[in-house]
Write an enzyme that holds these catalytic residues in place. Structure first.
Site, PDB file in Angstrom:
ATOM      1  CD  GLU A 272      -2.582   1.653   0.282  1.00 11.00           C
ATOM      2  OE1 GLU A 272      -2.788   2.852   0.040  1.00 11.00           O
ATOM      3  OE2 GLU A 272      -3.096   0.735  -0.374  1.00 11.00           O
ATOM      4  CG  ASP A 276      -0.867   5.099  -1.026  1.00  8.80           C
ATOM      5  OD1 ASP A 276      -1.741   4.803  -1.853  1.00  8.80           O
ATOM      6  OD2 ASP A 276      -1.002   4.918   0.194  1.00  8.80           O
ATOM      7  CB  SER A 566      -5.796   2.505  -2.032  1.00 14.92           C
ATOM      8  OG  SER A 566      -5.193   1.382  -2.593  1.00 14.92           O
ATOM      9  CG  ASP A 607     -20.011  11.903 -17.666  1.00 19.38           C
ATOM     10  OD1 ASP A 607     -19.937  11.228 -16.624  1.00 19.38           O
ATOM     11  OD2 ASP A 607     -21.076  12.174 -18.236  1.00 19.38           O
ATOM     12  CB  ILE A 608     -16.670   7.332 -16.222  1.00 17.04           C
ATOM     13  CG1 ILE A 608     -15.313   7.995 -15.986  1.00 17.04           C
ATOM     14  CG2 ILE A 608     -16.506   5.846 -16.533  1.00 17.04           C
ATOM     15  CD1 ILE A 608     -14.398   8.006 -17.175  1.00 17.04           C
ATOM     16  N   GLY A 626     -23.284  12.230 -16.639  1.00 18.52           N
ATOM     17  CA  GLY A 626     -23.410  13.018 -15.427  1.00 18.52           C
ATOM     18  C   GLY A 626     -22.919  12.247 -14.218  1.00 18.52           C
ATOM     19  CG  ASP A 628     -21.853   7.361 -12.488  1.00 18.70           C
ATOM     20  OD1 ASP A 628     -21.012   6.791 -11.776  1.00 18.70           O
ATOM     21  OD2 ASP A 628     -21.569   7.836 -13.615  1.00 18.70           O
TER      22      ASP A 628
END
Length: 649
Positions: A272, A276, A566, A607-608, A626, A628
């Site tokens: 982790e 990062d 993450s 936008d996805i 839009g 979601d």
């Protein structure tokens, strides 16, 4: 004993933050100092004097007021306390931990005093979540990350990972994806559907190479649970995947209450922590990164390490007023939940006092940890949520990963929320994540470049079904809160989602009551009358998204692929830090709380519109035009974001 005094102006706190954060406001960016925050919310003079007079009339002497003005403290014998509050105290033992605390079943205060007091401690106190007794509620929070699977561990790490449910690192149950590093990996864009490198991220979001490095603009990254970075892995990553970052570049480590951030042993390196750092460095460099690592190894090794206390430990360290801040019947760190320092019992314990206000917060903090809203006492989480608001007033941006289990959590035995990872008697009610539903943080979901697609094609919501190749499915966490209502900045976007893309699932419309108990019992009742499986009036998550699958990393001395929300979070946080850099260079403020501007200007995001986030036996929600509850408003468009934010005061 401590008396938490009722604070002033809390009803106006949201309005104060909106005034500083909405792009149409004349006060945009005029952030407050910590002293201004304390002054704005301090108890009224009437409250302080009325309670002091009551104590004096009751024979209590030596009353002092805290520096943050929020509580009065005094010493009292048991006899004095029982006389003052017309009650009887006993010692209560946690059946799980063996911890003992004084408490009473109820206490009484004069009617004319009640409006001025929020809480008295020791007082009525349920024992800590995490136990097995009748007065306890079990909970567990988890990392939002790491599809990479197993890695070499010390015996202590292995013991902890076997005992703590929830992490994708443990749930995936497979060996890390490994492959040879591509030729010219630092610039190659031809295989981004297989391996996401820094070059792929830069191309997806049109991020130019960084040039500026303001001394007061380090990107903050939160770490816990034995997540150590090591220089050897960072150097391997810089050598293979970057062109401008020199070997031996490393973060500044802020070690809180015995935290440990760095290891000299590559086999102990944390997937982790390195995920990062290796995502953020190529975006922010030559800016620096600050790793906030919390709590001593004793607490990080506990089987019921929940990260709840990790967030509190961080907040204590960057805002001293929070250490004893009172809200929703919680004053300071919760007995039996949060760590107690000095930690003199275990050999790995931190022997210093709790660190309060010892560090200045970074302007942006990325947090890739969390859990489920239903597993955290409501009062506890709301008190913490208020602190994100107060730090937002001071210009600090908090970005949290949305979770990796779609609209639910992972099922038992990996998770604690029953056999399905969902709520309710039937185990089919959507289970929103925490602290993502707090309206004063920015929540980040995950996308993916699907096979055969390029960085120039639209992304899709991430979804890796169970068994392909992971034990549990990986999908972007999203849904609607059972605790917080839809905030004003989000109301139009959520209304449009329901009007244009109404989900077919039955729903309910209610919020769990303020209480010290977890949410589970409330939600069963809320949905019982309708058979609904999601809340129609709750705060929606996530707010935004970024790529979060097939991420190239070096960890534990091995090249592998990693991912999770993450991965998405440090990408978005690093972009915000870059924009802060540009604003600071021309004498403007940091961005602070992001959401009002993001929702007022969704055109600055990509936008996805493809994909779902399955969970609870459903396909979850759908990514649509839009906002979601899968990918939020979309993924970053750096040039558009920079242009807008630079145009603001």
């Amino acid at each position: 004993m401590r008396i938490g005094l009722a604070q002033s102006n809390l009803d106006n706190a949201h309005e104060y933050l909106t005034d500083l954060s909405h792009p149409a406001s004349a006060n945009y960016g005029k952030h407050w100092t910590s002293e201004q925050v304390i002054d704005a919310f301090k108890p009224s003079h009437e409250a302080v004097e009325t309670v002091r007079e009551w104590l004096a009339d009751s024979g209590i002497r030596g009353v002092v007021q805290s520096e943050n003005k929020a509580w009065l403290a005094f010493h009292a014998t048991v006899k004095q306390a029982e006389s003052l509050l017309r009650t009887e105290y006993h010692e209560y033992e946690d059946q799980y931990t063996g911890g003992v605390m004084p408490a009473c079943e109820q206490y009484h205060i004069p009617k004319h005093i009640q409006e001025h007091i929020d809480y008295i401690t020791p007082g009525v106190k349920l024992l800590a979540p995490g136990g097995e007794g009748p007065n306890t509620a079990k909970r567990s929070l988890a990392k939002r990350h790491s599809q990479s699977g197993s890695r070499a561990h010390s015996a202590a790490q292995q013991e902890k990972e076997l005992s703590h449910a929830g992490s994708l690192d443990r749930l995936r149950g497979h060996s890390p994806k490994t492959q040879s590093v591509a030729v010219n990996a630092a610039t190659n864009l031809s295989t981004c559907d297989v391996t996401i490198t820094p070059a792929c991220v830069a191309a997806l979001y049109q991020i130019p190479t960084g040039q500026l490095a303001h001394p007061n603009n380090s990107l903050g990254i939160f770490e816990a649970e034995l997540q150590f970075w090591d220089q050897a892995d960072l150097n391997s990553f810089f050598t293979n995947f970057t062109q401008n970052i020199a070997n031996d570049t490393h973060p500044v480590s802020r070690l809180i209450d015995g935290g440990v951030a760095e290891t000299n042993y590559t086999y102990e390196a944390g997937g982790e922590a390195l995920l990062d750092l290796e995502l953020a460095y190529p975006i922010v460099y030559p800016q620096t990164i600050t790793v906030w690592n919390v709590d001593d190894l004793n607490y990080q090794l506990l089987a019921n390490d929940t990260y709840t206390w990790g967030f509190n430990t961080l907040l204590d360290a960057i805002d001293g007023s929070y250490c004893n801040y009172t809200a929703y019947g919680e004053t300071g760190n919760a007995e039996g939940i949060d760590p107690t320092y000095p930690d003199l019992v275990a050999p790995l314990g931190y022997n210093g006092t709790l660190q309060c206000g010892v560090y200045k917060p970074t302007n942006v903090i990325s947090l890739s940890y969390g859990g489920q809203e239903a597993d955290v006492p409501i009062a506890y989480q709301k008190r913490q949520c208020n602190e994100y608001l107060k730090l937002g007033l001071q210009g600090i941006s908090f970005l949290f990963a949305s979770g990796d289990a779609g609209v639910g959590s992972y099922p038992a035995p990996a998770g604690i929320d029953g056999p399905t990872g969902c709520l309710g008697a039937k185990g089919d009610i959507f289970n929103p994540t925490w602290p993502n539903t707090c309206p004063y943080i920015t929540n980040v979901g995950a996308t993916k470049v699907y096979p055969g697609k390029t960085v120039y094609d639209p992304e899709s919501a991430v979804y890796d079904p169970a068994g392909h190749p992971y034990t549990q499915n990986f999908s972007s966490g999203g849904g609607f809160s059972n605790v917080y209502p839809i905030p004003d900045y989000q109301q139009s976007a959520v209304a449009t989602f329901f009007a244009d893309h109404n989900p077919s699932y039955p729903h309910y419309s209610a919020l769990a009551a303020n209480a010290s108990n977890p949410v589970h019992p409330n939600i069963t009742l809320l949905s019982g009358a309708t058979g609904g499986i999601y809340n129609r009036i709750g705060r929606g998550v996530p707010d935004v998204a970024a790529v979060g699958d097939n991420i190239a990393v070096y960890s534990g001395g091995v090249f592998k692929l990693n991912g999770g929300t993450s991965a998405s979070t440090p990408i978005f946080a690093a972009i915000i830090n870059r924009i802060n850099e540009e604003r600071l260079a021309v004498g403007k403020s940091t961005l602070g709380f992001l959401n009002p501007t993001l929702y007022a200007h969704p055109e600055i995001l990509n936008d996805i519109t493809n994909g779902t986030n399955p969970g609870c036996g459903t396909l979850g929600f759908s990514a649509v035009k839009g906002w979601d509850p899968v990918t939020g408003l979309g993924t970053p468009n750096y040039p558009k974001m920079l242009e807008l934010f630079m145009s603001l005061p």
